[in-house]
Design a protein around this motif. Structure first.
Motif, PDB file in Angstrom:
ATOM      1  N   SER A 191       0.189   9.147   7.775  1.00 39.12           N
ATOM      2  CA  SER A 191       1.657   9.124   7.062  1.00 39.12           C
ATOM      3  C   SER A 191       2.290   7.920   6.970  1.00 39.12           C
ATOM      4  CB  SER A 191       2.439  10.043   7.859  1.00 39.12           C
ATOM      5  OG  SER A 191       3.709  10.345   7.563  1.00 39.12           O
ATOM      6  N   TYR A 192       2.720   7.363   5.856  1.00 37.66           N
ATOM      7  CA  TYR A 192       2.933   5.961   5.423  1.00 37.66           C
ATOM      8  C   TYR A 192       4.053   5.914   4.679  1.00 37.66           C
ATOM      9  CZ  TYR A 192       2.224   0.722   4.800  1.00 37.66           C
ATOM     10  OH  TYR A 192       2.396  -0.474   4.829  1.00 37.66           O
ATOM     11  N   ARG A 193       5.417   5.215   5.250  1.00 35.70           N
ATOM     12  CA  ARG A 193       6.381   5.260   4.251  1.00 35.70           C
ATOM     13  C   ARG A 193       6.743   3.876   3.877  1.00 35.70           C
ATOM     14  NH1 ARG A 193       7.029   9.473   8.028  1.00 35.70           N
ATOM     15  NH2 ARG A 193       7.976   7.898   9.578  1.00 35.70           N
ATOM     16  N   ASP A 246       8.654   0.503   7.537  1.00 29.18           N
ATOM     17  CA  ASP A 246       8.761   1.625   8.752  1.00 29.18           C
ATOM     18  C   ASP A 246       7.530   1.604   9.509  1.00 29.18           C
ATOM     19  OD1 ASP A 246       9.400   4.508   9.436  1.00 29.18           O
ATOM     20  OD2 ASP A 246       7.444   4.847   8.912  1.00 29.18           O
ATOM     21  N   PHE A 247       6.268   1.285   9.098  1.00 37.34           N
ATOM     22  CA  PHE A 247       5.247   1.350  10.062  1.00 37.34           C
ATOM     23  C   PHE A 247       5.101   0.022  10.953  1.00 37.34           C
ATOM     24  CE2 PHE A 247       0.679  -0.381  10.568  1.00 37.34           C
ATOM     25  CZ  PHE A 247       0.062   0.812  11.253  1.00 37.34           C
ATOM     26  N   ARG A 248       6.007  -0.967  10.511  1.00 40.75           N
ATOM     27  CA  ARG A 248       6.170  -2.251  11.382  1.00 40.75           C
ATOM     28  C   ARG A 248       6.763  -1.886  12.607  1.00 40.75           C
ATOM     29  NH1 ARG A 248       9.238  -7.145  12.464  1.00 40.75           N
ATOM     30  NH2 ARG A 248       7.705  -8.946  12.124  1.00 40.75           N
ATOM     31  N   LEU A 277      -2.944   5.581  -0.428  1.00 38.24           N
ATOM     32  CA  LEU A 277      -3.416   5.353   0.804  1.00 38.24           C
ATOM     33  C   LEU A 277      -3.980   6.332   1.938  1.00 38.24           C
ATOM     34  CD1 LEU A 277      -3.095   2.732   2.840  1.00 38.24           C
ATOM     35  CD2 LEU A 277      -1.034   3.677   3.912  1.00 38.24           C
ATOM     36  N   ALA A 278      -5.111   6.272   2.310  1.00 36.73           N
ATOM     37  CA  ALA A 278      -5.512   7.181   3.303  1.00 36.73           C
ATOM     38  C   ALA A 278      -5.437   6.843   4.439  1.00 36.73           C
ATOM     39  CB  ALA A 278      -6.828   7.527   3.004  1.00 36.73           C
ATOM     40  N   LEU A 279      -5.345   5.797   4.898  1.00 34.74           N
ATOM     41  CA  LEU A 279      -5.364   5.133   6.371  1.00 34.74           C
ATOM     42  C   LEU A 279      -4.735   3.587   6.578  1.00 34.74           C
ATOM     43  CD1 LEU A 279      -6.152   5.872   9.194  1.00 34.74           C
ATOM     44  CD2 LEU A 279      -8.311   4.668   8.803  1.00 34.74           C
ATOM     45  N   VAL A 280      -4.077   3.846   7.446  1.00 35.69           N
ATOM     46  CA  VAL A 280      -3.760   2.437   7.892  1.00 35.69           C
ATOM     47  C   VAL A 280      -3.949   2.340   9.273  1.00 35.69           C
ATOM     48  CG1 VAL A 280      -1.397   2.634   8.039  1.00 35.69           C
ATOM     49  CG2 VAL A 280      -1.863   0.523   8.005  1.00 35.69           C
ATOM     50  N   ALA A 281      -4.710   1.119  10.003  1.00 35.52           N
ATOM     51  CA  ALA A 281      -4.861   1.039  11.450  1.00 35.52           C
ATOM     52  C   ALA A 281      -4.621  -0.615  11.857  1.00 35.52           C
ATOM     53  CB  ALA A 281      -6.183   1.519  11.580  1.00 35.52           C
ATOM     54  N   MET A 330       0.926  -1.168   0.094  1.00 32.78           N
ATOM     55  CA  MET A 330       0.040   0.102   0.210  1.00 32.78           C
ATOM     56  C   MET A 330       0.882   1.308   0.108  1.00 32.78           C
ATOM     57  SD  MET A 330      -3.070  -1.315   0.117  1.00 32.78           S
ATOM     58  CE  MET A 330      -3.348  -2.924  -0.041  1.00 32.78           C
ATOM     59  N   GLY A 331       1.225   1.898  -1.099  1.00 34.08           N
ATOM     60  CA  GLY A 331       2.004   2.897  -1.314  1.00 34.08           C
ATOM     61  C   GLY A 331       3.276   2.470  -1.760  1.00 34.08           C
ATOM     62  N   MET A 332       3.603   1.413  -1.967  1.00 38.76           N
ATOM     63  CA  MET A 332       4.872   1.156  -2.309  1.00 38.76           C
ATOM     64  C   MET A 332       5.101  -0.621  -2.970  1.00 38.76           C
ATOM     65  SD  MET A 332       6.863   0.004   1.222  1.00 38.76           S
ATOM     66  CE  MET A 332       8.337  -0.526   0.374  1.00 38.76           C
ATOM     67  N   THR A 333       5.995  -0.535  -3.819  1.00 39.01           N
ATOM     68  CA  THR A 333       6.488  -1.689  -4.281  1.00 39.01           C
ATOM     69  C   THR A 333       7.453  -2.263  -3.275  1.00 39.01           C
ATOM     70  OG1 THR A 333       7.937  -1.045  -5.909  1.00 39.01           O
ATOM     71  CG2 THR A 333       5.785  -1.257  -6.697  1.00 39.01           C
ATOM     72  N   GLU A 334       8.030  -3.698  -3.562  1.00 41.23           N
ATOM     73  CA  GLU A 334       8.926  -4.060  -2.654  1.00 41.23           C
ATOM     74  C   GLU A 334      10.189  -3.216  -2.439  1.00 41.23           C
ATOM     75  OE1 GLU A 334       8.424  -6.511  -0.391  1.00 41.23           O
ATOM     76  OE2 GLU A 334       6.312  -6.381  -1.332  1.00 41.23           O
TER      77      GLU A 334
END
Length: 270
Positions: free
Chosen positions: A101-103, A107-109, A14-18, A1-5
């Motif tokens: 904000s998702y990079r 990063d989110f992990r 991406l608007a939201l990840v929760a 979501m917002g990136m390939t590998e």
């Protein structure tokens, strides 16, 4: 979501990840301020406590239909970074981590790892009752006001049935998948006119889009264990990896290379 590998898209949808982890209630009321401060400090630098009120609509149904409804208000403390694009909320029976904000997932992990460890150390839950991961994408394309604008950008499985003389105006669909033992994923999808993450909410978007046609892909992947496994941060991270995997695979199958090249890879506003 917002990136390939190997690539982060500058105009990712991406608007939201929760992520929400539920556990048997640790306290009889909201966690006290010292516990919230301890969790804040374990998250790292740049986090602050913010008190606020959350309203939910409670609806009651009877044999004859709607019996009544009321708005319930909950006073809670959120732990947020200063621009409010990442929020951690700890209740007596749950932990919620939200980000606009998702990079990329690695990063989110790292944020999930810090939050899980903090709650494990400070709250010491007896176990886990449910783990959910949600990705909401808002896809915007050029000429979205044209008849049947999504045909060239999305997989045909997402499109509405057609009949001669009928122009599709809107649709909302949902499908549930079995992704493993005690694991499910629900995909809700369809066109919309307004952003999902609104400016009025506690979570802000760095670049809030205006109104206009968009297509929503809402992935809700969850694990509802039949027992109550221990609340162990490392094991929760592995479970999140397992929840994300089918979400990512399905997302990649539903979008076109044209969408990636002509929309996601373009800088916003160009």
């Amino acid at each position: 979501m917002g990136m390939t590998e190997a690539e982060v898209w500058p105009n990712a949808p991406l608007a939201l990840v929760a992520v929400e982890a539920r556990f048997p209630a640790v306290t009889s009321g909201p966690p006290r301020l010292p516990a919230q401060r301890a969790i804040r400090d374990l998250l790292g630098t740049g986090w602050v406590l913010e008190s606020g009120q959350e309203q939910t609509l409670e609806v009651a149904f009877g044999p004859e239909g709607l019996k009544g409804q009321r708005v319930a208000a909950e006073q809670l403390t959120r732990i947020t970074i200063r621009d409010r694009t990442r929020v951690v909320t700890v209740r007596a029976e749950s932990l919620t981590v939200e980000a606009s904000s998702y990079r990329g997932y690695p990063d989110f992990r790292l944020l999930l790892e810090a939050a899980f460890h903090a709650v494990e150390q400070v709250m010491q839950p007896d176990g886990l009752t449910r783990l959910g991961m949600r990705y909401i994408d808002e896809i915007r394309i050029p000429n979205a006001d044209a008849p049947d604008p999504w045909d060239d950008w999305l997989d045909g499985a997402l499109l509405a049935p057609r009949a001669e003389g009928l122009r599709t105006h809107g649709w909302t669909s949902a499908v549930q998948y079995e992704t493993g033992e005690d694991r499910r994923m629900v995909l809700r999808y369809g066109p919309a006119d307004n952003p999902v993450v609104t400016p009025a909410g506690p979570l802000k978007r760095a670049n809030q889009p205006g109104p206009g046609p968009l297509f929503v892909l809402d992935f809700d992947s969850f694990w509802q264990p039949s027992g109550i496994p221990p609340f162990v941060a490392a094991e929760l991270l592995d479970a999140c990896d397992a929840l994300r995997s089918p979400t990512r695979r399905l997302f990649d199958q539903l979008i076109s290379s044209k969408l990636i090249d002509e929309v996601f890879r373009k800088e916003p506003g160009t």
